[in-house]
Design a protein around this motif. Structure first.
Motif, PDB file in Angstrom:
ATOM      1  N   GLU A 151     -29.762  60.493 -23.939  1.00 18.38           N
ATOM      2  CA  GLU A 151     -30.289  61.670 -23.241  1.00 18.38           C
ATOM      3  C   GLU A 151     -31.811  61.608 -23.310  1.00 18.38           C
ATOM      4  O   GLU A 151     -32.389  61.362 -24.367  1.00 18.38           O
ATOM      5  CB  GLU A 151     -29.786  62.955 -23.909  1.00 18.38           C
ATOM      6  CG  GLU A 151     -30.248  64.218 -23.241  1.00 18.38           C
ATOM      7  CD  GLU A 151     -29.557  64.518 -21.917  1.00 18.38           C
ATOM      8  OE1 GLU A 151     -30.148  65.266 -21.122  1.00 18.38           O
ATOM      9  OE2 GLU A 151     -28.443  64.017 -21.679  1.00 18.38           O
ATOM     10  N   VAL A 152     -32.477  61.795 -22.170  1.00 25.77           N
ATOM     11  CA  VAL A 152     -33.934  61.708 -22.100  1.00 25.77           C
ATOM     12  C   VAL A 152     -34.491  62.946 -21.417  1.00 25.77           C
ATOM     13  O   VAL A 152     -33.803  63.609 -20.653  1.00 25.77           O
ATOM     14  CB  VAL A 152     -34.398  60.433 -21.336  1.00 25.77           C
ATOM     15  CG1 VAL A 152     -33.934  59.186 -22.069  1.00 25.77           C
ATOM     16  CG2 VAL A 152     -33.883  60.413 -19.909  1.00 25.77           C
ATOM     17  N   ASP A 153     -35.760  63.237 -21.696  1.00 27.48           N
ATOM     18  CA  ASP A 153     -36.375  64.384 -21.031  1.00 27.48           C
ATOM     19  C   ASP A 153     -37.145  63.960 -19.791  1.00 27.48           C
ATOM     20  O   ASP A 153     -37.430  64.783 -18.932  1.00 27.48           O
ATOM     21  CB  ASP A 153     -37.244  65.191 -21.984  1.00 27.48           C
ATOM     22  CG  ASP A 153     -38.377  64.391 -22.592  1.00 27.48           C
ATOM     23  OD1 ASP A 153     -38.403  63.166 -22.437  1.00 27.48           O
ATOM     24  OD2 ASP A 153     -39.237  65.004 -23.238  1.00 27.48           O
ATOM     25  N   ASP A 154     -37.468  62.679 -19.663  1.00 31.04           N
ATOM     26  CA  ASP A 154     -38.182  62.179 -18.483  1.00 31.04           C
ATOM     27  C   ASP A 154     -37.594  60.822 -18.111  1.00 31.04           C
ATOM     28  O   ASP A 154     -37.996  59.784 -18.636  1.00 31.04           O
ATOM     29  CB  ASP A 154     -39.681  62.060 -18.780  1.00 31.04           C
ATOM     30  CG  ASP A 154     -40.497  61.648 -17.554  1.00 31.04           C
ATOM     31  OD1 ASP A 154     -39.925  61.103 -16.582  1.00 31.04           O
ATOM     32  OD2 ASP A 154     -41.717  61.867 -17.590  1.00 31.04           O
ATOM     33  N   TYR A 171     -31.163  65.468 -12.085  1.00 24.01           N
ATOM     34  CA  TYR A 171     -30.111  65.415 -13.095  1.00 24.01           C
ATOM     35  C   TYR A 171     -29.100  64.342 -12.738  1.00 24.01           C
ATOM     36  O   TYR A 171     -28.854  64.057 -11.573  1.00 24.01           O
ATOM     37  CB  TYR A 171     -29.407  66.765 -13.226  1.00 24.01           C
ATOM     38  CG  TYR A 171     -30.338  67.866 -13.642  1.00 24.01           C
ATOM     39  CD1 TYR A 171     -30.850  67.896 -14.935  1.00 24.01           C
ATOM     40  CD2 TYR A 171     -30.729  68.849 -12.747  1.00 24.01           C
ATOM     41  CE1 TYR A 171     -31.726  68.904 -15.322  1.00 24.01           C
ATOM     42  CE2 TYR A 171     -31.596  69.858 -13.121  1.00 24.01           C
ATOM     43  CZ  TYR A 171     -32.097  69.873 -14.417  1.00 24.01           C
ATOM     44  OH  TYR A 171     -32.963  70.865 -14.798  1.00 24.01           O
ATOM     45  N   ARG A 177     -29.830  62.599 -17.905  1.00 24.61           N
ATOM     46  CA  ARG A 177     -30.588  63.860 -17.870  1.00 24.61           C
ATOM     47  C   ARG A 177     -29.608  64.918 -17.406  1.00 24.61           C
ATOM     48  O   ARG A 177     -29.260  64.990 -16.226  1.00 24.61           O
ATOM     49  CB  ARG A 177     -31.787  63.759 -16.930  1.00 24.61           C
ATOM     50  CG  ARG A 177     -32.639  65.010 -16.924  1.00 24.61           C
ATOM     51  CD  ARG A 177     -33.347  65.188 -18.278  1.00 24.61           C
ATOM     52  NE  ARG A 177     -34.118  66.416 -18.283  1.00 24.61           N
ATOM     53  CZ  ARG A 177     -33.878  67.425 -19.123  1.00 24.61           C
ATOM     54  NH1 ARG A 177     -32.917  67.346 -20.003  1.00 24.61           N
ATOM     55  NH2 ARG A 177     -34.608  68.504 -19.078  1.00 24.61           N
ATOM     56  N   VAL A 234     -29.878  71.020 -20.555  1.00 25.93           N
ATOM     57  CA  VAL A 234     -30.310  70.501 -21.849  1.00 25.93           C
ATOM     58  C   VAL A 234     -31.787  70.829 -22.041  1.00 25.93           C
ATOM     59  O   VAL A 234     -32.603  70.637 -21.145  1.00 25.93           O
ATOM     60  CB  VAL A 234     -30.088  68.974 -21.948  1.00 25.93           C
ATOM     61  CG1 VAL A 234     -30.727  68.411 -23.212  1.00 25.93           C
ATOM     62  CG2 VAL A 234     -28.607  68.655 -21.902  1.00 25.93           C
ATOM     63  N   VAL A 235     -32.098  71.356 -23.201  1.00 24.33           N
ATOM     64  CA  VAL A 235     -33.489  71.622 -23.570  1.00 24.33           C
ATOM     65  C   VAL A 235     -33.798  70.795 -24.809  1.00 24.33           C
ATOM     66  O   VAL A 235     -32.902  70.335 -25.505  1.00 24.33           O
ATOM     67  CB  VAL A 235     -33.748  73.124 -23.833  1.00 24.33           C
ATOM     68  CG1 VAL A 235     -33.570  73.929 -22.564  1.00 24.33           C
ATOM     69  CG2 VAL A 235     -32.846  73.654 -24.935  1.00 24.33           C
ATOM     70  N   TRP A 236     -35.081  70.612 -25.067  1.00 27.41           N
ATOM     71  CA  TRP A 236     -35.495  69.776 -26.195  1.00 27.41           C
ATOM     72  C   TRP A 236     -36.084  70.636 -27.294  1.00 27.41           C
ATOM     73  O   TRP A 236     -36.934  71.483 -27.057  1.00 27.41           O
ATOM     74  CB  TRP A 236     -36.489  68.719 -25.710  1.00 27.41           C
ATOM     75  CG  TRP A 236     -35.777  67.683 -24.902  1.00 27.41           C
ATOM     76  CD1 TRP A 236     -35.373  67.794 -23.600  1.00 27.41           C
ATOM     77  CD2 TRP A 236     -35.320  66.421 -25.347  1.00 27.41           C
ATOM     78  NE1 TRP A 236     -34.691  66.669 -23.210  1.00 27.41           N
ATOM     79  CE2 TRP A 236     -34.649  65.804 -24.271  1.00 27.41           C
ATOM     80  CE3 TRP A 236     -35.406  65.739 -26.562  1.00 27.41           C
ATOM     81  CZ2 TRP A 236     -34.073  64.538 -24.359  1.00 27.41           C
ATOM     82  CZ3 TRP A 236     -34.845  64.480 -26.638  1.00 27.41           C
ATOM     83  CH2 TRP A 236     -34.186  63.897 -25.553  1.00 27.41           C
ATOM     84  N   ASP A 275     -37.797  66.528 -31.163  1.00 27.24           N
ATOM     85  CA  ASP A 275     -37.312  65.236 -30.696  1.00 27.24           C
ATOM     86  C   ASP A 275     -35.816  65.220 -30.396  1.00 27.24           C
ATOM     87  O   ASP A 275     -35.257  64.173 -30.087  1.00 27.24           O
ATOM     88  CB  ASP A 275     -37.605  64.154 -31.747  1.00 27.24           C
ATOM     89  CG  ASP A 275     -39.087  63.866 -31.867  1.00 27.24           C
ATOM     90  OD1 ASP A 275     -39.815  64.086 -30.885  1.00 27.24           O
ATOM     91  OD2 ASP A 275     -39.512  63.430 -32.951  1.00 27.24           O
ATOM     92  N   PRO A 326     -32.315  66.636 -28.323  1.00 28.77           N
ATOM     93  CA  PRO A 326     -31.784  67.420 -27.204  1.00 28.77           C
ATOM     94  C   PRO A 326     -30.796  68.474 -27.713  1.00 28.77           C
ATOM     95  O   PRO A 326     -30.061  68.230 -28.666  1.00 28.77           O
ATOM     96  CB  PRO A 326     -31.051  66.364 -26.355  1.00 28.77           C
ATOM     97  CG  PRO A 326     -30.682  65.284 -27.323  1.00 28.77           C
ATOM     98  CD  PRO A 326     -31.750  65.282 -28.388  1.00 28.77           C
ATOM     99  N   TRP A 355     -27.751  70.758 -26.224  1.00 24.97           N
ATOM    100  CA  TRP A 355     -26.898  70.966 -25.059  1.00 24.97           C
ATOM    101  C   TRP A 355     -26.509  72.433 -24.934  1.00 24.97           C
ATOM    102  O   TRP A 355     -26.370  73.131 -25.935  1.00 24.97           O
ATOM    103  CB  TRP A 355     -25.630  70.108 -25.185  1.00 24.97           C
ATOM    104  CG  TRP A 355     -25.870  68.681 -24.826  1.00 24.97           C
ATOM    105  CD1 TRP A 355     -25.668  68.092 -23.613  1.00 24.97           C
ATOM    106  CD2 TRP A 355     -26.401  67.650 -25.666  1.00 24.97           C
ATOM    107  NE1 TRP A 355     -26.037  66.780 -23.652  1.00 24.97           N
ATOM    108  CE2 TRP A 355     -26.482  66.467 -24.899  1.00 24.97           C
ATOM    109  CE3 TRP A 355     -26.818  67.598 -26.985  1.00 24.97           C
ATOM    110  CZ2 TRP A 355     -26.945  65.264 -25.405  1.00 24.97           C
ATOM    111  CZ3 TRP A 355     -27.293  66.405 -27.499  1.00 24.97           C
ATOM    112  CH2 TRP A 355     -27.339  65.257 -26.711  1.00 24.97           C
TER     113      TRP A 355
END
Length: 136
Positions: free
Chosen positions: A74-77, A102, A119, A123-125, A128, A130, A132
């Protein structure tokens, strides 16, 4: 009691593929790693690489030599991570990211194992990690 301790991946060269995933995850290859067994610690779980003579890479999506497993990250970017991973030797295989950003993209590592950058909506971070959305 049952506790997952290791996820072990067959490969022809433990130190090379462990080095690839160390760069992917930002975690070091364990000091006691060698040409037969290399590991990356994730707390109580180890991602490990075991040398196999006559290794045959998966031919995903062909079933001739099926993938047998894949890893999801899972990545934010997703765009920034894709650029970084392609630079490390990953190969993009399929893009399933929608217009809102997404979804997931399927890659193979330098020896053919598939993995995904994901993505997921909602999901928020938290630092470091994630977090869900609750499924309730």
């Amino acid at each position: 009691m049952l506790r997952l301790t290791d996820f072990i991946i067959d490969c022809p060269d433990t130190m090379t593929i462990a080095g690839f995933y160390a760069e992917v995850t930002g975690r070091p290859v364990k000091d006691d790693s060698d040409e037969d067994w290399a590991g990356i610690s994730f707390g109580k779980i180890e991602l490990a690489f075991q040398r196999v003579d006559e290794y045959r890479a998966p031919t995903w999506p062909s079933a001739e030599h099926p993938k047998q497993y894949h890893l999801d990250f899972e990545v934010d970017d997703i765009e920034a991570e894709q650029a970084r991973l392609l630079g490390l030797g990953a190969t993009l295989q399929r893009d399933h990211v929608g217009p809102e950003g997404y979804g997931f993209r399927v890659y193979t590592d330098p020896i053919g194992h598939p993995f995904c950058l994901c993505r997921n909506k909602g999901v928020v971070w938290d630092g470091d990690e994630p977090v869900w959305p609750s499924k309730g």
